[in-house]
Scaffold this active site. Structure first.
Site, PDB file in Angstrom:
ATOM      1  N   ALA A 258       0.821  -1.212   0.000  1.00  0.00           N
ATOM      2  CA  ALA A 258       0.000   0.000   0.000  1.00  0.00           C
ATOM      3  C   ALA A 258       0.862   1.271   0.000  1.00  0.00           C
ATOM      4  O   ALA A 258       0.631   2.195   0.769  1.00  0.00           O
ATOM      5  CB  ALA A 258      -0.973   0.005   1.172  1.00  0.00           C
ATOM      6  N   ASP A 312       0.163  -7.097  11.728  1.00  0.00           N
ATOM      7  CA  ASP A 312      -1.002  -6.521  11.041  1.00  0.00           C
ATOM      8  C   ASP A 312      -2.194  -7.477  11.149  1.00  0.00           C
ATOM      9  O   ASP A 312      -3.055  -7.534  10.265  1.00  0.00           O
ATOM     10  CB  ASP A 312      -0.678  -6.220   9.574  1.00  0.00           C
ATOM     11  CG  ASP A 312      -1.607  -5.177   8.959  1.00  0.00           C
ATOM     12  OD1 ASP A 312      -2.411  -4.568   9.702  1.00  0.00           O
ATOM     13  OD2 ASP A 312      -1.563  -4.989   7.729  1.00  0.00           O
ATOM     14  N   LEU A 346      -5.188  -7.562  -0.176  1.00  0.00           N
ATOM     15  CA  LEU A 346      -4.832  -8.128   1.116  1.00  0.00           C
ATOM     16  C   LEU A 346      -5.410  -7.263   2.227  1.00  0.00           C
ATOM     17  O   LEU A 346      -5.341  -6.023   2.171  1.00  0.00           O
ATOM     18  CB  LEU A 346      -3.319  -8.228   1.257  1.00  0.00           C
ATOM     19  CG  LEU A 346      -2.646  -9.332   0.437  1.00  0.00           C
ATOM     20  CD1 LEU A 346      -1.128  -9.152   0.427  1.00  0.00           C
ATOM     21  CD2 LEU A 346      -3.011 -10.708   0.971  1.00  0.00           C
TER      22      LEU A 346
END
Length: 420
Positions: A258, A312, A346
């Site tokens: 990202a 995460d 994801l």
């Protein structure tokens, strides 16, 4: 969330203690002998670590135990040739075992902390997603309430909540990843000023896109107020990151994911993170989010205590495949990989810190001592807690893990008291 509620009902129910900044009470005493002790500066095969009143009193060769501690050494647990390392610190985790920090439920926070403690995490940051300000405010209120209640507890039973990591909402609409684009907002310090006054010291890190209008002023405000300013979900150019680092940007979340990638004529966000020693890089070490060669590249370039392992992890961690939610977006987990149902991006992970540690040793080839620094010492430094946690060092809190020769986790201690 078809299977989440049922699975969550079987979540850990033990009390969890997760105060804000490394609390001191607790009277755990004990030791581990006949184990490889990974200390701050060396690895000691056949060594011993001892602790009293929750703090390490000795860590080193067995023959070096001071006379006053020899009786305690004789009563120490036999580590059977295993490995003793410091407890893991996860700076970027959204939930686990059916609970999400965005639920703003202090009881759910207990279950998250208990779950991750079972996988070696002894300290963490409650991480949000891009959401409306009133939703983020509820998270801060719940985190403060959990910390306030936990300060009354005498026995730790889970990872310690060191504070909150605000991931968004000041991110780039070009790189939302699994963040809900409906809640992306222009950067402003107004919310942060209000929240910091209401919850002093609670916000420890904020992820934002440095190239967004107004972001540089927010970064400067974060830096001036002791909050880690992190680049993430960003389309920043190399020059943008360099400018932001000059204003106080010091961190990059889930590196490679990202963010604007590396190009030989425009190094982008990734190029700046790789080459600028002022920036600490996170990595999700599961072999899915980042390929092993790129993780190896990180380990070769980020060598000044500026690389950290994170999970995460989302609420699905520990529950298996099925349908879940993240920030109001539908997520499906298949074969352990979490992805948005719409678009397939994801969506966090189902990773645990012990799995990330093992991946770094087994797949990347790091010595256990180096992998331990990425999972414990470096995040402790980032959070300003290294004087108290992050290494097996005399005087520090006895947040310890015992692994066997196969790197399987056998026992966890928090302030010298056994959790697992």
């Amino acid at each position: 969330m078809n299977n989440q509620s049922a699975a969550a009902s079987q979540a850990l129910s033990a009390e969890v203690r997760n105060p804000s900044i490394v609390t001191e009470h607790g009277t755990g005493s004990g030791g581990i002998r006949n184990a490889t002790i990974v200390t701050e500066h060396r690895t000691v095969p056949g060594g011993i670590v001892l602790w009293q009143d929750g703090r390490i009193t000795y860590a080193g060769p067995h023959e070096g135990v001071p006379a006053g501690l020899r009786q305690a050494a004789g009563q120490a647990l036999d580590g059977s040739g295993g490995l003793v390392i410091p407890g893991f610190i996860d700076m970027h985790v959204h939930g686990g075992c059916g609970h999400d920090f965005m639920d703003a439920d202090p009881e759910g926070y207990k279950a998250i902390a208990a779950f991750h403690a079972r996988h070696g995490t002894t300290g963490l940051l409650a991480t949000t997603v891009t959401a409306a300000p009133e939703a983020l405010l509820r998270v801060l209120e719940a985190a403060e309430a959990r910390q306030r209640a936990d300060r009354l507890a005498q026995t730790p039973t889970g990872a310690e909540l060191y504070g909150v990591h605000l991931e968004g909402p000041f991110i780039s609409p070009k790189w939302p990843g699994a963040q809900n684009p409906a809640f992306i907002a222009p950067p402003t310090a107004a919310w942060l000023e209000d929240w910091s006054q209401r919850f002093p010291g609670l916000i420890r890190m904020m992820t934002l896109a440095p190239e967004q209008p107004g972001a540089l002023d927010v970064i400067a405000w974060l830096h001036a107020n002791g909050i880690i300013a992190a680049a993430g979900h960003t389309d920043a150019t190399y020059a943008d990151i360099q400018t932001a680092a000059g204003r106080g940007l010091s961190h990059a979340v889930h590196t490679f994911n990202a963010m604007r990638g590396l190009h030989h004529r425009e190094p982008g966000t990734v190029g700046a993170v790789l080459t600028d020693p002022r920036l600490c890089a996170e990595v999700i070490a599961d072999g899915l989010h980042v390929s092993p060669p790129c993780i190896q590249l990180l380990t070769r370039l980020k060598t000044q205590h500026n690389l950290v392992l994170i999970t995460d992890a989302i609420s699905a961690a520990g529950l298996g495949d099925g349908d879940y939610s993240l920030g109001g977006l539908d997520v499906v987990v298949k074969d352990g990989a979490a992805r948005l149902k719409k678009g397939g991006a994801l969506a966090g992970s189902t990773l645990t810190m012990i799995e990330a540690f093992r991946f770094m040793v087994r797949e990347i080839g790091l010595p256990a001592q180096d992998a331990s620094a990425l999972a414990s010492g470096n995040p402790a430094r980032r959070l300003g807690l290294y004087d108290s946690v992050g290494s097996v060092t005399e005087g520090k809190l006895a947040d310890l893990l015992l692994l066997d020769a196969g790197l399987n986790l056998h026992q966890v201690w928090k302030r010298g008291q056994k959790l697992l």
